[in-house]
Scaffold this active site. Structure first.
Site, PDB file in Angstrom:
ATOM      1  N   GLU A  56      46.298 -54.641  49.787  1.00 43.97           N
ATOM      2  CA  GLU A  56      45.694 -54.135  48.549  1.00 43.97           C
ATOM      3  C   GLU A  56      44.986 -52.806  48.809  1.00 43.97           C
ATOM      4  O   GLU A  56      43.879 -52.561  48.324  1.00 43.97           O
ATOM      5  CB  GLU A  56      44.687 -55.157  47.992  1.00 43.97           C
ATOM      6  CG  GLU A  56      45.296 -56.527  47.757  1.00 43.97           C
ATOM      7  CD  GLU A  56      44.341 -57.536  47.114  1.00 43.97           C
ATOM      8  OE1 GLU A  56      43.269 -57.123  46.610  1.00 43.97           O
ATOM      9  OE2 GLU A  56      44.666 -58.731  47.112  1.00 43.97           O
TER      10      GLU A  56
ATOM     11  N   GLU B 271      41.077 -65.199  49.608  1.00 45.70           N
ATOM     12  CA  GLU B 271      39.616 -65.019  49.613  1.00 45.70           C
ATOM     13  C   GLU B 271      38.822 -66.323  49.765  1.00 45.70           C
ATOM     14  O   GLU B 271      37.858 -66.553  49.051  1.00 45.70           O
ATOM     15  CB  GLU B 271      39.194 -64.274  48.338  1.00 45.70           C
ATOM     16  CG  GLU B 271      39.862 -62.912  48.237  1.00 45.70           C
ATOM     17  CD  GLU B 271      39.535 -62.143  46.945  1.00 45.70           C
ATOM     18  OE1 GLU B 271      38.743 -62.636  46.133  1.00 45.70           O
ATOM     19  OE2 GLU B 271      40.077 -61.033  46.786  1.00 45.70           O
TER      20      GLU B 271
ATOM     21  N   ASP C 291      43.248 -49.414  48.954  1.00 51.24           N
ATOM     22  CA  ASP C 291      42.713 -48.292  48.183  1.00 51.24           C
ATOM     23  C   ASP C 291      41.491 -47.772  48.917  1.00 51.24           C
ATOM     24  O   ASP C 291      40.804 -48.534  49.594  1.00 51.24           O
ATOM     25  CB  ASP C 291      42.434 -48.639  46.708  1.00 51.24           C
ATOM     26  CG  ASP C 291      41.612 -49.886  46.477  1.00 51.24           C
ATOM     27  OD1 ASP C 291      40.817 -50.272  47.355  1.00 51.24           O
ATOM     28  OD2 ASP C 291      41.740 -50.481  45.390  1.00 51.24           O
TER      29      ASP C 291
ATOM     30  N   ASN D 296      45.256 -64.288  52.656  1.00 56.11           N
ATOM     31  CA  ASN D 296      44.884 -62.941  52.222  1.00 56.11           C
ATOM     32  C   ASN D 296      43.378 -62.854  51.956  1.00 56.11           C
ATOM     33  O   ASN D 296      42.805 -63.736  51.314  1.00 56.11           O
ATOM     34  CB  ASN D 296      45.645 -62.628  50.922  1.00 56.11           C
ATOM     35  CG  ASN D 296      45.555 -61.192  50.476  1.00 56.11           C
ATOM     36  OD1 ASN D 296      45.887 -60.285  51.236  1.00 56.11           O
ATOM     37  ND2 ASN D 296      45.125 -60.959  49.242  1.00 56.11           N
TER      38      ASN D 296
ATOM     39  N   HIS E 220      40.350 -52.769  50.879  1.00 58.82           N
ATOM     40  CA  HIS E 220      39.649 -51.991  49.850  1.00 58.82           C
ATOM     41  C   HIS E 220      38.526 -51.236  50.562  1.00 58.82           C
ATOM     42  O   HIS E 220      37.478 -51.809  50.874  1.00 58.82           O
ATOM     43  CB  HIS E 220      39.071 -52.918  48.777  1.00 58.82           C
ATOM     44  CG  HIS E 220      40.101 -53.664  48.010  1.00 58.82           C
ATOM     45  ND1 HIS E 220      40.992 -53.038  47.159  1.00 58.82           N
ATOM     46  CD2 HIS E 220      40.405 -54.985  47.952  1.00 58.82           C
ATOM     47  CE1 HIS E 220      41.784 -53.948  46.603  1.00 58.82           C
ATOM     48  NE2 HIS E 220      41.457 -55.134  47.077  1.00 58.82           N
TER      49      HIS E 220
HETATM   50  O1  G3I Z   1      44.221 -59.617  30.092  1.00 63.63           O
HETATM   51  C1  G3I Z   1      42.896 -59.484  29.541  1.00 63.63           C
HETATM   52  C2  G3I Z   1      42.955 -58.861  28.187  1.00 63.63           C
HETATM   53  O2  G3I Z   1      43.657 -59.707  27.328  1.00 63.63           O
HETATM   54  C3  G3I Z   1      41.528 -58.612  27.716  1.00 63.63           C
HETATM   55  O3  G3I Z   1      41.557 -57.944  26.489  1.00 63.63           O
HETATM   56  C4  G3I Z   1      40.741 -57.789  28.734  1.00 63.63           C
HETATM   57  C5  G3I Z   1      39.305 -57.597  28.323  1.00 63.63           C
HETATM   58  O4  G3I Z   1      38.465 -57.457  29.439  1.00 63.63           O
HETATM   59  O5  G3I Z   1      40.778 -58.464  29.960  1.00 63.63           O
HETATM   60  C6  G3I Z   1      42.086 -58.623  30.484  1.00 63.63           C
HETATM   61  O6  G3I Z   1      42.028 -59.279  31.708  1.00 63.63           O
HETATM   62  C7  G3I Z   1      41.557 -58.511  32.786  1.00 63.63           C
HETATM   63  C8  G3I Z   1      42.642 -58.441  33.836  1.00 63.63           C
HETATM   64  O7  G3I Z   1      42.164 -57.785  34.998  1.00 63.63           O
HETATM   65  C9  G3I Z   1      43.890 -57.715  33.346  1.00 63.63           C
HETATM   66  O8  G3I Z   1      43.603 -56.377  33.079  1.00 63.63           O
HETATM   67  C10 G3I Z   1      40.326 -59.174  33.352  1.00 63.63           C
HETATM   68  O9  G3I Z   1      39.268 -59.096  32.418  1.00 63.63           O
HETATM   69  C11 G3I Z   1      39.917 -58.524  34.646  1.00 63.63           C
HETATM   70  O10 G3I Z   1      38.888 -59.309  35.243  1.00 63.63           O
HETATM   71  C12 G3I Z   1      41.095 -58.480  35.593  1.00 63.63           C
HETATM   72  O11 G3I Z   1      40.681 -57.813  36.767  1.00 63.63           O
HETATM   73  C13 G3I Z   1      41.502 -58.018  37.881  1.00 63.63           C
HETATM   74  C14 G3I Z   1      40.733 -58.690  39.000  1.00 63.63           C
HETATM   75  O12 G3I Z   1      41.554 -58.794  40.160  1.00 63.63           O
HETATM   76  C15 G3I Z   1      40.246 -60.059  38.613  1.00 63.63           C
HETATM   77  O13 G3I Z   1      39.576 -60.674  39.649  1.00 63.63           O
HETATM   78  C16 G3I Z   1      42.032 -56.671  38.326  1.00 63.63           C
HETATM   79  O14 G3I Z   1      42.913 -56.143  37.333  1.00 63.63           O
HETATM   80  C17 G3I Z   1      42.791 -56.802  39.651  1.00 63.63           C
HETATM   81  O15 G3I Z   1      43.075 -55.527  40.153  1.00 63.63           O
HETATM   82  C18 G3I Z   1      41.921 -57.543  40.658  1.00 63.63           C
HETATM   83  O16 G3I Z   1      42.670 -57.711  41.841  1.00 63.63           O
HETATM   84  C19 G3I Z   1      41.984 -58.330  42.925  1.00 63.63           C
HETATM   85  C20 G3I Z   1      43.006 -59.137  43.688  1.00 63.63           C
HETATM   86  O17 G3I Z   1      43.679 -60.043  42.832  1.00 63.63           O
HETATM   87  C21 G3I Z   1      42.363 -59.884  44.846  1.00 63.63           C
HETATM   88  N1  G3I Z   1      41.593 -58.987  45.696  1.00 63.63           N
HETATM   89  C22 G3I Z   1      40.643 -58.115  45.006  1.00 63.63           C
HETATM   90  C23 G3I Z   1      41.331 -57.344  43.891  1.00 63.63           C
HETATM   91  C24 G3I Z   1      40.364 -56.371  43.219  1.00 63.63           C
HETATM   92  O18 G3I Z   1      39.323 -57.052  42.579  1.00 63.63           O
END
Ligand code: G3I
Length: 304
Positions: free
Chosen positions: A233, A127, A235, A169, A206
């Site tokens: 990715e 990105e 969806d 990516n 996406h």
């Molecule tokens: O691990 C912590 C946990 O300890 C805490 O209690 C909780 C509270 O909010 O947060 C948890 O972390 C979260 C993490 O996902 C794991 O679940 C983060 O807040 C959350 O921001 C994070 O989101 C991820 C996101 O990337 C971050 O940018 C999504 O799961 C994940 O699907 C998403 O994936 C991205 C790709 O890497 C890149 N392209 C876009 C895609 C979708 O946004």
């Protein structure tokens, strides 16, 4: 064939899913993963904040759980991601200039070397292009270290794991007419012409309720530069027959491009998706049942 992975394999492709380490104990989830998919991406566990929480102290516990599960099941792994403006550890967020550049190179060297031989493809840089009409780079602390940061990242990854394919990516690069698509295309063309080691472009895909009509053209145009293309990715919003039809279109677009060698959905069940509950964009419902979209993908893979 009767599963996504086996059906994709009939044409030499893979079919993968993003996996979260904390869900591996869920028997329904892991049952679908083991049965259907032959490629695995860690949804969050290989990102910079996860693997280097403190400077030069690396942490691979959750990433290893995913890699070990995948390998024990005979599945390959896409590494995601070595360099990104987002999900940087706290110590890195405020860094700049040559100190940040050194930290970036160290991060890529160490993580790619740790997983050397175990990763099919690395999303080396994620990105890095701006949204909107500029077609230029996204502003970030990494970009401000100099425009060459992306090629340095790729050269560093190649040196650390020469056997891994190296991908750029990004999202919103599926429509050929988009300025962002054109910007990434120009970078890949430039890298190929100068011998910067790049092997593939990952199109995140996406999608909302419509697929750009030019999607297959975009895949083909990148491929014609001499790189593989992967849908990394996937969806898609919507439900029922409309969602299924869009999944069919995406699958057929990949199958129509020889160098489109794999598709990954960003999660397994709707309830596992980063877009849930607003959107239910995946191939299995929350109970693990196959949706119409699943059948559409399976049939498209088997029609070739
Ligand atoms: O691990 C912590 C946990 O300890 C805490 O209690 C909780 C509270 O909010 O947060 C948890 O972390 C979260 C993490 O996902 C794991 O679940 C983060 O807040 C959350 O921001 C994070 O989101 C991820 C996101 O990337 C971050 O940018 C999504 O799961 C994940 O699907 C998403 O994936 C991205 C790709 O890497 C890149 N392209 C876009 C895609 C979708 O946004």
């Amino acid at each position: 064939a009767s599963t996504l992975g086996a059906s994709a394999a009939q044409t030499g492709r893979y079919f993968g899913a993003a996996v979260a380490a904390h869900r591996l104990g869920d028997a329904t989830y892991t049952g679908i993963l083991n049965r259907e998919f032959d490629m695995v991406t860690a949804e969050n566990e290989m990102k910079m904040d996860a693997t280097e929480p403190n400077r030069n102290q690396f942490s691979y516990g959750n990433a290893d759980r995913i890699v070990n599960h995948a390998r024990s099941q005979g599945k390959r792994v896409r590494g995601h991601t070595l360099a990104w403006h987002s999900q940087q550890p706290g110590w890195m967020r405020g860094m700049e200039g040559s100190a940040l550049r050194s930290a970036l190179v160290n991060h890529i060297s160490k993580v790619a070397a740790y997983y050397r031989g175990k990763i099919y493809t690395w999303d080396v840089v994620n990105e890095a292009f701006a949204d909107g009409g500029s077609g230029g780079r996204r502003d970030s602390n990494l970009q401000r270290t100099g425009n060459d940061w992306i090629e340095v990242a790729f050269r560093t990854a190649r040196a650390a794991d020469p056997g891994a394919k190296l991908c750029y990516n990004d999202y919103s690069i599926e429509d050929w007419s988009a300025a962002k698509t054109q910007g990434v295309y120009r970078m890949v063309r430039d890298f190929k012409s100068r011998g910067v080691p790049i092997d593939c472009v990952g199109l995140q895909a996406h999608f909302g309720t419509g697929i750009p009509g030019s999607f297959q053209t975009t895949l083909q145009n990148f491929a014609s530069l001499g790189v593989d293309v992967q849908i990394t990715e996937l969806d898609i919003a919507g439900s029922g027959a409309q969602q299924a039809d869009n999944y069919r279109r995406v699958t057929q677009a990949c199958l129509a491009v020889a160098r489109c060698n794999g598709i990954t959905t960003w999660g397994i069940r709707d309830t596992d998706s980063w877009r849930y509950p607003g959107v239910s964009p995946l191939l299995f419902d929350g109970a693990g049942n196959k949706k119409p979209a699943y059948t559409a993908v399976l049939n498209a893979l088997n029609a070739r």
